[in-house]
Scaffold this active site. Structure first.
Site, PDB file in Angstrom:
ATOM      1  N   GLU A 147       0.818  -1.216   0.000  1.00  0.00           N
ATOM      2  CA  GLU A 147       0.000   0.000   0.000  1.00  0.00           C
ATOM      3  C   GLU A 147       0.854   1.270   0.000  1.00  0.00           C
ATOM      4  O   GLU A 147       0.513   2.264  -0.643  1.00  0.00           O
ATOM      5  CB  GLU A 147      -0.967   0.014   1.190  1.00  0.00           C
ATOM      6  CG  GLU A 147      -2.193  -0.873   1.006  1.00  0.00           C
ATOM      7  CD  GLU A 147      -1.935  -2.357   1.234  1.00  0.00           C
ATOM      8  OE1 GLU A 147      -0.824  -2.712   1.670  1.00  0.00           O
ATOM      9  OE2 GLU A 147      -2.846  -3.170   0.978  1.00  0.00           O
ATOM     10  N   HIS A 169     -11.806  -4.338   8.546  1.00  0.00           N
ATOM     11  CA  HIS A 169     -12.284  -4.110   7.183  1.00  0.00           C
ATOM     12  C   HIS A 169     -13.598  -3.336   7.148  1.00  0.00           C
ATOM     13  O   HIS A 169     -14.322  -3.404   6.158  1.00  0.00           O
ATOM     14  CB  HIS A 169     -12.512  -5.449   6.446  1.00  0.00           C
ATOM     15  CG  HIS A 169     -11.267  -6.135   5.980  1.00  0.00           C
ATOM     16  ND1 HIS A 169     -10.319  -6.626   6.832  1.00  0.00           N
ATOM     17  CD2 HIS A 169     -10.823  -6.417   4.728  1.00  0.00           C
ATOM     18  CE1 HIS A 169      -9.349  -7.198   6.125  1.00  0.00           C
ATOM     19  NE2 HIS A 169      -9.631  -7.080   4.853  1.00  0.00           N
TER      20      HIS A 169
END
Ligand code: TPP
Ligand code: MG
Length: 819
Positions: free
Chosen positions: A528, A595
């Site tokens: 990321e 999440h």
């Protein structure tokens, strides 16, 4: 569309051993005769001059920091000065063969690199080009100052210019290279290929890789060097950048015409120290830094240790490695051995190292050694070298005098919002290059054929829901915006995890794989930091890029790249660079604590980011269109709850043609008179349910406003509504504590206080972990929470019986416990 890379079990299960390349250590063999022939006496002497310039410049800064005076000129410099005294040969040797097409990115200790690359550029540029560069850069502000100083010719003037531009920047002056917005650790000068220097250790690695990616994709000449320290080898993003740069796909899947791997050279300025920590023997385990290449690809990144105390050894390495990079066989790693005599900063007493060690390196000081080399080989006499030194000191004194004088070198005007004006470029650009976009299919043969045929509104004439698969959805609306810009802007690329064959983590890109060549849409490693960091580099090199993080929960992995890089370089460049980078992130649900978080507040807090969060398909397309034509960094939030939903609120449906939503403007989703509900994101639909119930059961008409934008945000419609209703409740899926809604609440309270009949109430998710899907309703705001909150805190509803705890007492209890 599948890839054609077969994974053969016979091959994978075969017994064998892995061999690795050997790594040369200090392989350069000096040869005075060959060097004379290659460079000529004048250039060999210039190398000395450039090293001495840096030594003198840094010594001057050291004296200013320590004593507040240099050559009788008094100045208190408040900011930092990370000096590179001792490291000059590494910087000058590196810059020698670099051209204007080559970029360098650096670190907190890069004054020397800036000057070295500037001197190299000046030596290569003709007078006309030099004058034009100085005239045009920031309206000639620095040139106006140095024109007043003594100079023999244009080259001489240009040397004054770069010394002054750098020093004025270090002193935070509006005439500095970055209008004083960068300062010592971030000074840079793009016209000479000197790109941002980064105060975040290792921060340049992924940004430089992105700039190299830009060069490949856009067929631009030149190589890119990331100059980072040896201790930066411990930084995750540095590893992510190296593996991103080494991806196989550049050679296996991309069109060979693109040229292979990005031309990036990771140059570790190995001075054997962090601040006081020692990578070798203490904080790392590699023994020899160059060994790191072995962990990255079969070529071991063509790694070498080179002697950074010999400028000619460094120049030779850069020249050789440039060929490797040009052939698309990068990335390259250089472990450039050097040493700083100065402390980490002037206040550092070097207590962590022995004086004897410093003395050993001083005995081999490259300035002394190289001066002897020049004299020994008849390139210069001692007197000539002394004259160079005297000229440098005289010139620096003159430059310093100009840089400290506030009348010549003012700071930006803080009375007007000068820094505010630099935060966003607010540009629009249909395309960032004139050429035709590279595509594999005519747009008309793309998946648009399917989406454009679908119903553009989710309700039929009777107001009944149409089957969802027959309607264009939020995800498809995003697709339509993406494909529009892909076919308009040839520089636009998109990448992230599972972006290509998978069609994007949530299928937004389905159909794009068929339309676009690999270099415009590709899968990245699960990195990321590198995804965002390379996108930052791609954008500030001049291209448009869309990076995707599957879940906004993963922003933590790219924290520095989002908070310190993406957000800051436009302003820190003094408005010279733009950042046409859209980072798509989604707010999840059903996947539990890691999440399912709405992290809008994190980025709302960081100056320099535009933050958008559409809640309807109409807005998804119109807002992404807006973001993709702009030149600013945008964090584009999407809701996984909404991807499959059709438009049900905007009566026109999702237009098939191109359109944009107006920046910063909230949308009134339902008009009302008694109460205002403002939402961000998917909570809009729960607010609408609440509004229905308020109307049915309590005869209250609620005005529902979808903020859509977090930054910038025009409060006018919200304030107007609150003035009308006198009551307001704010709701979103973000955890309540620290939510952006509290900023909104405070702003509303201050702007509409006398119109309010009750407090501004905030409803957020609980200050908990998001529980598993089965328990989610206890975590995310529900219709009942909104109604109960109104009842408990704003307006008692006749006959209402609460089903959830929303009272003031409960607020106090939760805060006391921190949950
Ligand atoms: C991410 C990050 N962590 C820590 C620091 C504080 N810091 C500044 S310089 C430095 C040492 C860096 O060492 P190295 O990378 O070898 O570069 P050098 O200073 O030797 O040039 C540290 C720890 C920082 N600026 N950024
Ligand atoms: Mg170091």
């Amino acid at each position: 569309m599948t890839k054609a890379i077969l994974i053969d079990p016979a091959e994978m299960r075969r017994t064998d051993v892995l061999t690795a390349p050997t790594i040369p250590l200090n392989a350069y063999v000096p040869n005075a005769a060959a060097e004379t022939q290659k460079y000529g006496a004048a250039n060999l002497v210039r190398i000395y001059r450039d090293m001495l310039f840096i030594r003198a410049f840094e010594t001057m800064l050291d004296q200013i920091k320590r004593e507040g005076v240099y050559q009788g000129i008094a100045y208190q410099h408040k900011g930092p000065a990370h000096l590179s005294i001792g490291q000059e040969a590494a910087a000058v040797g590196q810059a020698y063969h670099l051209t204007l097409d080559d970029f360098i990115f650096g670190s907190h200790r890069s004054h020397g690199e800036i000057l070295a690359k500037s001197f190299s550029a000046i030596a290569k540029l003709g007078n006309h080009d030099l004058m034009q560069t100085m005239e045009s850069y920031l309206g000639g502000a620095a040139l106006r100052v140095v024109e007043r100083l003594e100079a023999d010719d244009e080259q001489d003037l240009a040397i004054n210019y770069v010394l002054y531009g750098t020093l004025a920047e270090i002193f935070g002056r509006a005439t500095g290279f970055n209008q004083g917005m960068g300062g010592s650790m971030h000074a840079f000068f793009p016209p000479f290929g000197i790109m941002p220097n980064n105060a975040i250790v290792g921060g340049s690695a992924d940004i430089a890789t992105g700039a190299a990616l830009f060069k490949r994709v856009n067929r631009q000449p030149g190589i890119v060097i990331a100059n980072i320290g040896d201790a930066a080898a411990g930084c995750g993003p540095v590893w992510e950048a190296m593996s991103f740069a080494a991806m196989d796909q550049f050679r296996t899947l991309w069109d060979p015409e693109i040229g292979g791997n990005p031309p990036i050279l990771f140059n570790f300025m190995n001075n054997f120290y962090g601040m006081g920590g020692q990578p070798v023997g203490e904080t790392m385990g590699f023994g020899v830094l160059a060994r790191l290449g072995l962990g990255v690809n079969p070529e071991a990144m063509h790694a070498e240790r080179i002697d950074g105390y010999n400028p000619l050894a460094v120049a030779d390495a850069v020249e050789r490695k440039r060929k490797v990079l040009a052939a698309g066989r990068g990335p390259v790693l250089l472990d450039t051995v050097t040493y700083r005599f100065s402390g980490h900063s002037p206040s550092d007493a070097s207590a962590y190292r022995e004086k004897a060690e410093i003395d050993l390196w001083r005995e081999q000081d490259s300035l002394i050694d190289y001066a002897q080399y020049l004299q020994h080989n008849g390139h210069a006499t001692a007197a000539q070298l002394a004259a160079i030194g005297a000229d440098i000191q005289q010139r620096l004194t003159m430059i310093l005098e100009a840089a400290v004088a506030l009348d010549l070198s003012p700071r930006v005007n803080m009375l007007i919002d000068s820094i505010g004006a630099l935060m966003f470029s607010n540009g629009v650009a249909e395309r960032l290059a004139a050429r035709e976009p590279e595509v594999r299919l005519p747009k008309t043969q793309s998946r648009l054929q399917t989406t454009l045929e679908k119903a553009r509104f989710g309700l039929d004439e009777a107001g009944q829901p149409r089957p969802k698969q027959k309607c264009v959805t939020y995800a498809e609306a995003l697709f339509e915006a993406m494909i529009h810009r892909f076919y308009a802007d040839p520089t636009m690329i998109a990448y992230g995890e599972e972006n290509r064959d998978w069609g994007g983590a949530f299928s937004v890109y389905r159909g794009l794989t068929e339309c676009l060549p690999y270099h415009r849409l590709f899968n990245s490693p699960i990195s990321e930091a590198a995804i965002v960091g390379t996108a930052v580099g791609y954008a500030l090199a001049g291209g448009r890029v869309v990076a995707e993080l599957m879940y906004c929960d993963f922003m933590g992995r790219a924290g520095d790249e989002i908070f310190n890089q993406m957000a800051k370089w436009q302003a820190m460049s003094g408005g010279v660079l733009t950042m046409p980078l859209v980072l798509r992130v989604s707010v999840g649900a059903k996947y539990g604590a890691q999440h399912s978080q709405d992290w809008t507040s994190l980025v709302a807090h960081i100056p320099g980011l535009k933050v958008m969060f559409p809640a309807t398909p109409y807005d998804a397309k119109g807002m992404l269109n807006l973001a993709l034509r702009g030149t600013d960094p945008v964090i584009f939030f999407e809701s996984q709850r909404l991807y499959a939903e059709p438009e049900t609120l905007v009566a026109t449906g999702v237009p098939t043609d191109y359109y944009e939503v107006e920046l910063g403007e909230p949308a009134v989703r339902r008009a009302g008179a008694d109460l205002t509900i403002v939402t961000i994101g998917a909570t809009l639909y729960r607010a609408l349910e609440a509004a229905d119930e308020l109307a049915q059961k309590y005869n209250l008409s609620a005005e529902v406003i979808d903020a859509r934008f977090i930054n910038p945000l025009n409060y006018a419609k919200i304030i107007e509504s609150v003035k009308k209703t006198g009551r307001v409740i704010l709701a979103s899926d973000a955890c309540e504590r620290g939510s952006f809604l509290h900023t909104m609440a405070s702003t509303i309270s201050q702007l509409a206080f006398y119109h309010l009949d009750g407090p501004v109430a905030v409803v957020g998710a609980r200050n908990w972990i998001a529980p598993p899907a089965e328990l989610e309703e206890a975590f995310f705001p529900q219709k009942e929470w909104i109604i109960d909150t109104i009842h408990e805190r704003i307006l008692p509803l006749a006959g209402h019986v609460v089903s959830t705890e929303q009272s003031g007492t409960e607020m106090l209890r939760r805060n006391r416990l921190g949950v």
